[in-house]
Design an enzyme around this catalytic site. Structure first.
Site, PDB file in Angstrom:
ATOM      1  N   ASN A   1       0.849  -1.194   0.000  1.00  0.00           N
ATOM      2  CA  ASN A   1       0.000   0.000   0.000  1.00  0.00           C
ATOM      3  C   ASN A   1       0.882   1.240   0.000  1.00  0.00           C
ATOM      4  O   ASN A   1       2.100   1.154   0.017  1.00  0.00           O
ATOM      5  CB  ASN A   1      -0.971  -0.034   1.181  1.00  0.00           C
ATOM      6  CG  ASN A   1      -0.236  -0.129   2.500  1.00  0.00           C
ATOM      7  OD1 ASN A   1       0.516   0.762   2.871  1.00  0.00           O
ATOM      8  ND2 ASN A   1      -0.426  -1.238   3.212  1.00  0.00           N
TER       9      ASN A   1
ATOM     10  N   LYS B   1       8.811 -16.393 -10.793  1.00  0.00           N
ATOM     11  CA  LYS B   1       8.018 -15.354 -11.435  1.00  0.00           C
ATOM     12  C   LYS B   1       6.926 -15.983 -12.315  1.00  0.00           C
ATOM     13  O   LYS B   1       7.214 -16.886 -13.113  1.00  0.00           O
ATOM     14  CB  LYS B   1       8.956 -14.488 -12.290  1.00  0.00           C
ATOM     15  CG  LYS B   1       8.282 -13.293 -12.883  1.00  0.00           C
ATOM     16  CD  LYS B   1       9.271 -12.462 -13.698  1.00  0.00           C
ATOM     17  CE  LYS B   1       8.502 -11.406 -14.461  1.00  0.00           C
ATOM     18  NZ  LYS B   1       9.277 -10.820 -15.536  1.00  0.00           N
TER      19      LYS B   1
ATOM     20  N   ILE C   1      -3.008  -7.923  14.238  1.00  0.00           N
ATOM     21  CA  ILE C   1      -1.917  -7.852  15.221  1.00  0.00           C
ATOM     22  C   ILE C   1      -2.349  -7.040  16.446  1.00  0.00           C
ATOM     23  O   ILE C   1      -2.193  -7.476  17.586  1.00  0.00           O
ATOM     24  CB  ILE C   1      -0.654  -7.237  14.573  1.00  0.00           C
ATOM     25  CG1 ILE C   1      -0.237  -8.072  13.362  1.00  0.00           C
ATOM     26  CG2 ILE C   1       0.476  -7.132  15.593  1.00  0.00           C
ATOM     27  CD1 ILE C   1       0.850  -7.449  12.494  1.00  0.00           C
TER      28      ILE C   1
ATOM     29  N   LYS D   1     -14.059   0.828  15.200  1.00  0.00           N
ATOM     30  CA  LYS D   1     -12.817   0.034  15.241  1.00  0.00           C
ATOM     31  C   LYS D   1     -12.237   0.008  16.645  1.00  0.00           C
ATOM     32  O   LYS D   1     -11.739  -1.011  17.119  1.00  0.00           O
ATOM     33  CB  LYS D   1     -11.780   0.663  14.307  1.00  0.00           C
ATOM     34  CG  LYS D   1     -11.628  -0.077  13.025  1.00  0.00           C
ATOM     35  CD  LYS D   1     -10.537   0.528  12.178  1.00  0.00           C
ATOM     36  CE  LYS D   1     -10.818   0.168  10.733  1.00  0.00           C
ATOM     37  NZ  LYS D   1      -9.980   0.876   9.806  1.00  0.00           N
TER      38      LYS D   1
ATOM     39  N   LYS E   1     -11.743  -3.453  18.631  1.00  0.00           N
ATOM     40  CA  LYS E   1     -10.416  -3.930  19.045  1.00  0.00           C
ATOM     41  C   LYS E   1     -10.216  -3.782  20.545  1.00  0.00           C
ATOM     42  O   LYS E   1      -9.207  -4.218  21.087  1.00  0.00           O
ATOM     43  CB  LYS E   1      -9.318  -3.169  18.293  1.00  0.00           C
ATOM     44  CG  LYS E   1      -9.385  -3.406  16.779  1.00  0.00           C
ATOM     45  CD  LYS E   1      -8.118  -2.990  16.064  1.00  0.00           C
ATOM     46  CE  LYS E   1      -8.332  -2.953  14.568  1.00  0.00           C
ATOM     47  NZ  LYS E   1      -7.437  -3.802  13.813  1.00  0.00           N
TER      48      LYS E   1
HETATM   49  O1  C5P Z   1      -6.648  -1.957   8.910  1.00  0.00           O
HETATM   50  P1  C5P Z   1      -7.373  -1.246  10.021  1.00  0.00           P
HETATM   51  O2  C5P Z   1      -7.949   0.057   9.575  1.00  0.00           O
HETATM   52  O3  C5P Z   1      -8.311  -2.120  10.779  1.00  0.00           O
HETATM   53  O4  C5P Z   1      -6.201  -0.823  11.051  1.00  0.00           O
HETATM   54  C1  C5P Z   1      -6.498  -0.289  12.291  1.00  0.00           C
HETATM   55  C2  C5P Z   1      -5.380  -0.563  13.231  1.00  0.00           C
HETATM   56  O5  C5P Z   1      -5.149  -1.965  13.319  1.00  0.00           O
HETATM   57  C3  C5P Z   1      -4.042   0.038  12.886  1.00  0.00           C
HETATM   58  O6  C5P Z   1      -3.479   0.494  14.095  1.00  0.00           O
HETATM   59  C4  C5P Z   1      -3.249  -1.093  12.282  1.00  0.00           C
HETATM   60  O7  C5P Z   1      -1.864  -0.934  12.526  1.00  0.00           O
HETATM   61  C5  C5P Z   1      -3.813  -2.302  13.035  1.00  0.00           C
HETATM   62  N1  C5P Z   1      -3.831  -3.529  12.243  1.00  0.00           N
HETATM   63  C6  C5P Z   1      -3.141  -4.636  12.709  1.00  0.00           C
HETATM   64  N2  C5P Z   1      -3.182  -5.818  12.027  1.00  0.00           N
HETATM   65  C7  C5P Z   1      -3.890  -5.918  10.873  1.00  0.00           C
HETATM   66  C8  C5P Z   1      -4.602  -4.813  10.390  1.00  0.00           C
HETATM   67  C9  C5P Z   1      -4.543  -3.624  11.093  1.00  0.00           C
HETATM   68  O8  C5P Z   1      -2.493  -4.547  13.760  1.00  0.00           O
HETATM   69  N3  C5P Z   1      -3.902  -7.080  10.228  1.00  0.00           N
END
Ligand code: C5P
Length: 404
Positions: A210, A289, A308, A338, A342
């Site tokens: 990204n 490839k 994570i 979110k 979380k």
């Molecule tokens: O992708 P998203 O918008 O849900 O990300 C929100 C938070 O979650 C961010 O702090 C990102 O670093 C964390 N995150 C993560 N592992 C993922 C996706 C996002 O720790 N697979």
């Protein structure tokens, strides 16, 4: 930030070729919210013009004890009394000798002698001059006198030789100055930060990633360091250099980031997840490839990556967790959803189209007390405000937990 709350630094520039880096240093300090007053020696004016540093600092540059702009003729006093620090960069061997012996024969040396604030010195000279016993004695004397030496570094020198004596890069001097001035709000805290994008391989050469530049995460790492924290940074592929003093781990994929976080999280009091982690990875990336074929379509099977931050927050004794939410619309609603999903105390929300890759950012902080909008500012300034907010919440969490 209001003008009166801006920290003021006097930047002294002496006559070395490294003075070309002083222009970038002024720019970096100003961008981080510091007001810079430049004072140059007459030799410095042979390397870089006062006009350049005036334009970058937005303040008139002083070079002379008898400058008529200072009504009482006390430039050496008036220019230093409101300063949080003096930084001399570059500091020549001659200027260090003057400082070590208390000489005061021009404006810069006189105001250094007359100062009430801390003095930081970034030496810049040929390696033989740095190694000369006189300079060694002077450098040791400056440290005994309570000055802070920033560098020098070793490397290629303008004279064509290689060795010790090269001035630190402007970014390193700016980082050290900002850290020196920052209130020590996180003194002793251990902070784990993830930053940058992840890269999920498709085959030996291609992958899904990204647009995250890592700038925000690295700015948060610098701000945490400046606040006195011990900082570990887990970084995806970016073109930034790790701030000096940070324990850096480089990773590529979300799975590797997860492994690194698992290893380090038990040693963290605060976890700040700034990374733009890929939500999916390619199921069974190809070892070689993929060749172009005549088939009209090629499909990729994607499987979800671990969350994570969610995993860290769900640990039995989680560190204080901070997430970053990049949204392209409905910022506060999505970010708060979110935060609750979380189960973390603080979410930093920004509009992806304004934040990703940019040098500035405009964020909103969402916590149990509601929404706090911060002004648009350079990422370093925003990072310092985020760290101040984290320190406040972290302190009250600690106090709550400490109550019987
Ligand atoms: O992708 P998203 O918008 O849900 O990300 C929100 C938070 O979650 C961010 O702090 C990102 O670093 C964390 N995150 C993560 N592992 C993922 C996706 C996002 O720790 N697979």
């Amino acid at each position: 930030m209001t003008d009166s709350s801006r920290k003021k630094v006097l930047l002294g520039v002496t006559g070395g070729v490294a003075a070309y880096k002083s222009a970038e240093l002024v720019r970096l300090l100003v961008r981080s919210g510091i007001e810079v007053q430049v004072v140059m020696t007459s030799a410095a004016c042979g390397f870089i013009t006062p006009a350049t540093l005036q334009a970058l600092s937005g303040n008139p540059v002083f070079t002379d004890m008898w400058d008529a702009r200072i009504a009482n003729n006390m430039a050496h006093i008036d220019l230093t009394r409101d300063k949080a620090a003096i930084v001399v960069a570059p500091a020549t061997a001659d200027f260090m000798a003057k400082l070590a012996n208390g000489l005061a024969d021009d404006l810069l040396s006189t105001l250094c002698l007359a100062r009430e604030c801390p003095l930081l010195v970034a030496p810049a000279m040929n390696r033989q001059m740095w190694d000369n016993p006189a300079t060694r004695r002077n450098a040791a004397q400056l440290e005994r006198d309570g000055l802070t030496l920033l560098g020098p570094a070793s490397g290629d020198q303008a004279c064509g030789e290689t060795g010790m004596g090269r001035m630190l890069e402007a970014q390193e001097i700016a980082d050290a100055t900002i850290a020196f001035l920052a209130p020590k709000l996180l003194k002793g805290a251990r902070v784990l930060i993830t930053a940058g994008p992840t890269f999920e391989a498709i085959d030996a050469v291609r992958g899904i990633t990204n647009r995250s530049s890592g700038k925000m995460g690295y700015a948060v790492a610098r701000a945490a360091l400046g606040a006195g924290a011990k900082v570990a940074l887990i970084s995806g592929p970016v073109s930034l250099s790790a701030p000096a003093g940070v324990d850096i781990t480089h990773i590529e994929t979300a799975a590797q980031m997860f492994e690194a976080v698992k290893k380090q999280v038990a040693n963290a009091d605060i976890f700040i997840s700034v990374a733009a982690v890929a939500d999916y990875q390619v199921d069974q990336p190809r070892e070689h490839k993929v060749k172009k074929s005549d088939e009209a379509q090629l499909s990729l099977q994607l499987v979800p990556n671990p969350d994570i931050l969610g995993w860290v927050a769900a640990r039995p004794k989680p560190p204080f967790c901070v997430g970053f939410a990049a949204e392209s619309r409905n910022l506060d609603t999505y970010a708060e959803q979110k935060r609750r999903r979380k189960n973390i105390p603080l979410m930093v929300a920004n509009l992806a189209q304004h934040a990703i890759g940019a040098d500035d950012n405009e964020v909103m902080l969402l916590d149990d007390t509601g929404t706090h909008q911060l002004d648009r500012a350079p990422k370093d300034v925003v990072a310092q405000q985020i760290i101040a907010h984290i320190a406040k919440l972290y302190d009250s969490t600690k106090k709550r937990k400490a109550k019987p």
